[in-house]
Design an enzyme around this catalytic site. Structure first.
Site, PDB file in Angstrom:
ATOM      1  N   CYS A  14       0.848  -1.181   0.000  1.00 30.22           N
ATOM      2  CA  CYS A  14       0.000   0.000   0.000  1.00 30.22           C
ATOM      3  C   CYS A  14       0.890   1.241   0.000  1.00 30.22           C
ATOM      4  O   CYS A  14       2.118   1.142   0.147  1.00 30.22           O
ATOM      5  CB  CYS A  14      -0.926   0.007   1.232  1.00 30.22           C
ATOM      6  N   HIS A  74       3.466   2.187  11.531  1.00 30.65           N
ATOM      7  CA  HIS A  74       2.337   2.139  12.468  1.00 30.65           C
ATOM      8  C   HIS A  74       2.333   3.324  13.432  1.00 30.65           C
ATOM      9  O   HIS A  74       1.336   3.559  14.113  1.00 30.65           O
ATOM     10  CB  HIS A  74       2.380   0.837  13.278  1.00 30.65           C
ATOM     11  N   GLU A 126      -0.244   0.300  16.202  1.00 30.66           N
ATOM     12  CA  GLU A 126      -0.897   1.510  15.679  1.00 30.66           C
ATOM     13  C   GLU A 126      -1.902   2.058  16.687  1.00 30.66           C
ATOM     14  O   GLU A 126      -1.942   3.261  16.960  1.00 30.66           O
ATOM     15  CB  GLU A 126      -1.612   1.210  14.363  1.00 30.66           C
ATOM     16  N   THR A 163      -6.923   2.220  11.302  1.00 30.18           N
ATOM     17  CA  THR A 163      -6.995   2.490   9.862  1.00 30.18           C
ATOM     18  C   THR A 163      -7.281   1.269   9.005  1.00 30.18           C
ATOM     19  O   THR A 163      -7.704   1.406   7.850  1.00 30.18           O
ATOM     20  CB  THR A 163      -5.686   3.124   9.366  1.00 30.18           C
ATOM     21  N   ASN A 225      -4.283  -5.962   8.869  1.00 24.11           N
ATOM     22  CA  ASN A 225      -5.055  -5.736   7.642  1.00 24.11           C
ATOM     23  C   ASN A 225      -5.231  -7.023   6.843  1.00 24.11           C
ATOM     24  O   ASN A 225      -6.255  -7.221   6.184  1.00 24.11           O
ATOM     25  CB  ASN A 225      -4.416  -4.623   6.798  1.00 24.11           C
ATOM     26  N   SER A 266       1.265  -5.114   3.364  1.00 24.22           N
ATOM     27  CA  SER A 266       2.723  -5.196   3.526  1.00 24.22           C
ATOM     28  C   SER A 266       3.302  -6.445   2.858  1.00 24.22           C
ATOM     29  O   SER A 266       4.418  -6.851   3.168  1.00 24.22           O
ATOM     30  CB  SER A 266       3.085  -5.182   5.012  1.00 24.22           C
TER      31      SER A 266
END
Length: 286
Positions: A14, A74, A126, A163, A225, A266
């Site tokens: 990303c 993060h 994070e 996020t 994620n 990632s």
């Protein structure tokens, strides 16, 4: 076997991860190596490659050996930044801009008198960092029933999200929180801090999952994620999370005609290519 293999749109690093790694590689090249405070991203294959160019992971502040350290994508709390600077250690900040937006939102809410509620994994770095930006006036949870833990509920609540969470689940969390709090006269301010890149990645993965017999989500078992992608795809089709091509089991492909592939934010392109190559080989073998 007639087996179709499709990739979801927008997979690979990303924006935030690519930015962090670009900064890290540049610094490591110029300095001959550098330390990161914790893993810069949650992906073992990426970390192994970075270690090969002189990048060392410091477990905590006490483990930092040099006079400079890289903060991961993060992010960290302001308190931790102060602790690092107090030791005369320079900081190279690779915090993802979307994460920093959430950090600033937490600070604004707290400064305005709101108790901050973060929809997120309490143990994730994070989330811990964002909580720090709330200056101790906040809590992280994935359960709206957390309000029952308060003897006296804060009158003003500010709500935001980690996020990488699933938007629909954040929305449902907010709805239930409203049902739990408005009757008690509380004021709510809601800020959508879910990353746009993650939102698009989830949407594309779900779109593909609805068209295939089997989904493979490629990424670290420790990645938040990636876990969300797996959960999302699992709602519509059989889904497996694999960190490398070696984890793929031939039995998964038996009787299937189409396989969809997506990946965590990632996950490197090389790892994705390795999985595709493994599937192609299995298709020929079968």
């Amino acid at each position: 076997m007639a087996l179709r293999i499709d990739r979801a749109a927008g997979i690979g690093f990303c924006f935030g991860v690519r930015r962090a790694i670009d900064i890290l590689e540049k610094v490591a090249c110029e300095w001959g190596g550098v330390e990161t405070l914790g893993a810069v991203v949650h992906n073992q294959q990426v970390l192994q490659r970075l270690s090969g160019i002189g990048i060392r992971v410091a477990k905590d502040v006490d483990d930092i050996q040099g006079n400079a350290v890289v903060i991961s994508a993060h992010g960290v709390s302001p308190q931790l930044e102060e602790e690092i600077r107090a030791r005369h250690i320079d900081i190279i900040d690779t915090t993802c801009p979307f994460v920093h937006r959430a950090q600033l939102a937490a600070r604004r809410l707290a400064d305005s008198g709101f108790f901050v509620v973060i929809y997120g994994d309490t143990d994730h770095s994070e989330v811990k960092g964002i909580l720090g930006w709330a200056g101790g006036e906040g809590i992280a949870t994935l359960d709206e029933k957390f309000v029952a833990t308060f003897d006296r509920l804060p009158r003003r609540l500010g709500v935001l999200s980690q996020t990488t969470q699933i938007p629909a689940r954040f929305t449902e969390f907010v709805k239930r929180l409203i049902d739990s709090t408005l009757a008690k006269g509380s004021e709510l301010r809601i800020i959508d801090t879910i990353c746009y890149d993650i939102r698009e990645r989830q949407a594309e993965a779900l779109k593909l999952a609805n068209k295939v017999d089997l989904m493979l989500v490629i990424g670290s078992h420790a990645s938040s994620n990636t876990a969300r992608l797996t959960e999302l795809c699992s709602t519509v089709t059989r889904t497996y999370l694999v960190e490398t091509a070696d984890e793929i089991q031939p039995s998964w492909l038996q009787g299937e005609h189409s396989i969809g592939i997506t990946a965590g934010a990632s996950t490197a392109e090389q790892t994705i290519d390795d999985v595709v190559a493994r599937l192609e080989a299995m298709r020929v073998e079968t």
